[in-house]
Motif scaffolding. Structure first.
Motif, short mmCIF file in Angstrom:
data_model
loop_
_atom_site.label_atom_id
_atom_site.label_comp_id
_atom_site.label_asym_id
_atom_site.label_seq_id
_atom_site.Cartn_x
_atom_site.Cartn_y
_atom_site.Cartn_z
N ARG A 41 -0.41 -29.49 -31.67
CA ARG A 41 -0.21 -30.50 -30.14
C ARG A 41 -0.46 -29.57 -29.17
N ALA A 42 -1.13 -30.09 -27.63
CA ALA A 42 -1.32 -29.42 -26.26
C ALA A 42 0.36 -29.05 -26.18
N GLY A 43 0.83 -28.37 -25.01
CA GLY A 43 1.30 -27.78 -25.05
C GLY A 43 2.73 -27.49 -25.95
N GLN A 44 2.71 -27.29 -27.50
CA GLN A 44 3.16 -27.51 -28.93
C GLN A 44 3.16 -26.09 -29.10
N ALA A 45 4.78 -25.03 -29.25
CA ALA A 45 5.27 -23.48 -29.06
C ALA A 45 4.72 -23.39 -31.13
N ASP A 46 3.84 -22.96 -31.24
CA ASP A 46 3.74 -21.99 -32.17
C ASP A 46 4.89 -21.41 -33.07
N ALA A 47 4.77 -20.40 -34.20
CA ALA A 47 5.61 -19.95 -34.97
C ALA A 47 6.38 -18.52 -34.40
N ALA A 48 6.03 -17.86 -32.85
CA ALA A 48 5.60 -17.08 -32.13
C ALA A 48 6.17 -17.34 -31.14
N GLY A 49 6.36 -19.21 -30.60
CA GLY A 49 6.71 -19.24 -29.17
C GLY A 49 5.73 -19.38 -28.35
N VAL A 50 4.64 -19.38 -29.08
CA VAL A 50 3.40 -19.38 -27.70
C VAL A 50 2.92 -20.52 -27.77
N LYS A 51 3.08 -21.23 -26.18
CA LYS A 51 2.28 -22.38 -26.08
C LYS A 51 0.89 -22.45 -25.28
N ARG A 52 -0.06 -23.29 -25.94
CA ARG A 52 -0.73 -23.59 -25.54
C ARG A 52 -1.95 -24.58 -25.07
N PRO A 53 -2.93 -24.87 -23.82
CA PRO A 53 -3.23 -26.47 -23.17
C PRO A 53 -3.52 -27.03 -24.50
N GLY A 54 -4.52 -25.96 -26.00
CA GLY A 54 -5.76 -27.09 -26.32
C GLY A 54 -4.96 -27.83 -27.60
N ILE A 55 -5.78 -28.29 -28.43
CA ILE A 55 -4.71 -28.34 -29.26
C ILE A 55 -5.59 -27.84 -31.17
N ILE A 56 -5.17 -27.61 -31.82
CA ILE A 56 -5.12 -26.58 -32.91
C ILE A 56 -5.17 -28.08 -33.59
N MET A 57 -6.80 -27.23 -35.04
CA MET A 57 -7.02 -28.24 -35.64
C MET A 57 -7.27 -27.70 -37.37
N ALA A 58 -6.45 -27.62 -38.40
CA ALA A 58 -6.66 -27.77 -40.25
C ALA A 58 -7.71 -27.79 -40.58
N THR A 59 -8.75 -27.14 -40.36
CA THR A 59 -9.53 -27.54 -41.42
C THR A 59 -9.79 -26.57 -42.47
N ARG A 60 -10.85 -27.71 -43.45
CA ARG A 60 -11.18 -27.08 -45.33
C ARG A 60 -12.13 -25.15 -44.19
N ALA A 61 -12.35 -24.78 -45.29
CA ALA A 61 -13.02 -23.98 -45.14
C ALA A 61 -14.35 -24.35 -45.40
N ARG A 62 -15.64 -22.78 -44.32
CA ARG A 62 -17.12 -23.53 -43.89
C ARG A 62 -16.93 -24.81 -43.69
N ALA A 63 -16.02 -25.86 -43.02
CA ALA A 63 -16.52 -27.33 -42.65
C ALA A 63 -17.39 -26.50 -40.75
N ILE A 64 -18.68 -28.01 -41.31
CA ILE A 64 -18.57 -27.64 -39.86
C ILE A 64 -19.06 -27.69 -38.81
N VAL A 65 -19.02 -27.44 -36.95
CA VAL A 65 -18.85 -27.59 -36.36
C VAL A 65 -19.52 -28.09 -35.21
N THR A 66 -19.71 -29.48 -34.83
CA THR A 66 -20.60 -29.94 -34.80
C THR A 66 -20.29 -30.47 -32.37
N SER A 67 -20.92 -30.56 -31.70
CA SER A 67 -20.85 -31.03 -30.73
C SER A 67 -20.48 -32.55 -30.06
N PRO A 68 -19.69 -32.52 -29.43
CA PRO A 68 -18.84 -34.21 -29.19
C PRO A 68 -19.39 -34.62 -28.78
N ALA A 69 -20.38 -33.84 -27.68
CA ALA A 69 -21.31 -34.76 -27.11
C ALA A 69 -22.44 -33.83 -26.33
#
Length: 380
Positions: free
Chosen positions: A247-275
């Motif tokens: 989630r946003a602001g949650q540190a990763d394994a290296a302790g880095v915090k980012r303002p966005g979220i990270i989604m885990a997806t399956r390989a070759r998943a299609i990405v579309t415009s939300p709007a």
């Protein structure tokens, strides 16, 4: 014998319920894959092949995910049931021995009892009471064995359908790549200056700096169409099927915090415009891999990073649900080579979602919590 009967009465309802759930799940997944296959046939002749193929790929991804889950559940149920039966081999042998002795031809000595006629009568009464219970237990064990066979057949069928679905969805992705290459009718809001873009990328060290400098790379800008997200914030669909990994602001394994979220997806998943949105940038950026930056309304940006293939060009105006890229497949190829890509042990554990998509929302160049913009409570 009483212990054997108690075991049969205890284990059978559990096994029957589990087998039914796995069968129902696999049947529903098979129906989804059949629907996706029909959509693929229709997409070949569809007027708007891009949208038709996009819907087809999304249907395949949903069906394949359900089939993987059904395959995994069937494997778990079969293993649990087989383990229960194996742990009671001795009791089963005793039961079969008793049933065989009951079912055999009676001899005159079978009716003799050391206590005489009264003992013989009592033994006969006890045997008469136990026989139905033993028969019920034998029937329960027979149904358990049939369930094991059913679950094994279910796994074979599901694996075949899964492999066929993977082949079909790859064909759909290939067709989508061609359709996107042939698309020329998209309206354009502006033209991106390649020189200015290169200078901005070379001089930028952060995503924040790049986003703030996007306006500097525009030439021949046309007045944008009136697009607004009013009333849709919080209800926008996620751009990819997956799970929120960080989630946003949650540190990763290296302790880095980012303002966005990270989604885990399956390989070759299609990405579309939300709007509906204007593409502000597509291509590699910093250490984010391939990045797509969308502008759904004035002063608002959606940053999607970590794609393998990207579609579209800066300045183009696209509709909501338009494909903007595909996730990678490097880890999936390695899994296929090692024979674990279809392993049920991987499914449902998160290890089958080998790719990650970073999603950031910026308004007036200030990061926003993406979970306040997208529907994340119903992740696939």
């Amino acid at each position: 014998m009483i212990r054997l009967l108690a075991f049969a009465l205890l284990v059978w309802p559990i096994c029957a319920a589990a087998e039914t759930a796995a069968t129902t799940q696999a049947r529903a997944a098979a129906a989804e894959l059949e629907t996706a296959a029909e959509m693929l046939d229709k997409a070949e002749g569809a007027r708007d092949r891009v949208m038709a193929l996009t819907e087809t790929i999304q249907a395949f991804e949903k069906g394949l995910g359900a089939m993987r889950d059904g395959l995994r559940q069937a494997a778990i149920n079969e293993a649990q049931l087989s383990k229960k039966l194996q742990s009671r081999d001795g009791e089963v042998a005793q039961l079969f021995g008793v049933l065989q002795s009951i079912g055999g031809n009676p001899s005159p000595t079978a009716f003799l009892h050391p206590d005489g006629p009264v003992g013989t009568a009592r033994a006969g009464m006890l045997l008469a009471e136990l026989t139905p219970a033993l028969n019920r237990q034998a029937n329960a064990l027979r149904r358990d064995l049939e369930d094991v066979q059913t679950l094994r057949l279910l796994q074979v069928d599901a694996a075949e359908r899964l492999q066929a679905g993977l082949t079909q969805v790859q064909a759909a992705r290939t067709a989508l790549n061609q359709a996107m290459a042939n698309r020329t009718e998209l309206p354009t809001r502006f033209t991106a200056d390649p020189v200015r873009t290169a200078i901005l990328i070379a001089s930028t060290e952060t995503l924040d700096g790049f986003a703030s400098g996007l306006a500097e790379i525009i030439t021949d800008e046309v007045e944008p169409a009136p697009v607004t997200l009013q009333g849709r914030i919080g209800e926008l669909p996620l751009p990819v099927q997956g799970l929120v990994l960080r989630r946003a602001g949650q540190a990763d394994a290296a302790g880095v915090k980012r303002p966005g979220i990270i989604m885990a997806t399956r390989a070759r998943a299609i990405v579309t415009s939300p709007a509906a949105a204007t593409i502000r940038y597509t291509g590699p950026l910093l250490d984010f891999g391939n990045v797509v930056i969308l502008e759904p309304e004035a002063r608002t940006l959606f940053v999607l990073a970590g794609l393998d293939v990207v579609y579209g060009e800066a300045g183009q105006v696209i509709a909501g649900g338009t494909p903007i890229g595909l996730m990678g497949e490097k880890d999936a190829r390695q899994a296929a080579e090692s024979g674990t890509s279809l392993s049920p042990d991987r499914e449902g554990t998160g290890t089958d979602r080998t790719e990650t998509l970073y999603i950031e929302v910026r308004r007036d160049n200030i990061p926003q919590d993406p979970e306040a913009w997208f529907r994340t409570e119903k992740d696939e």
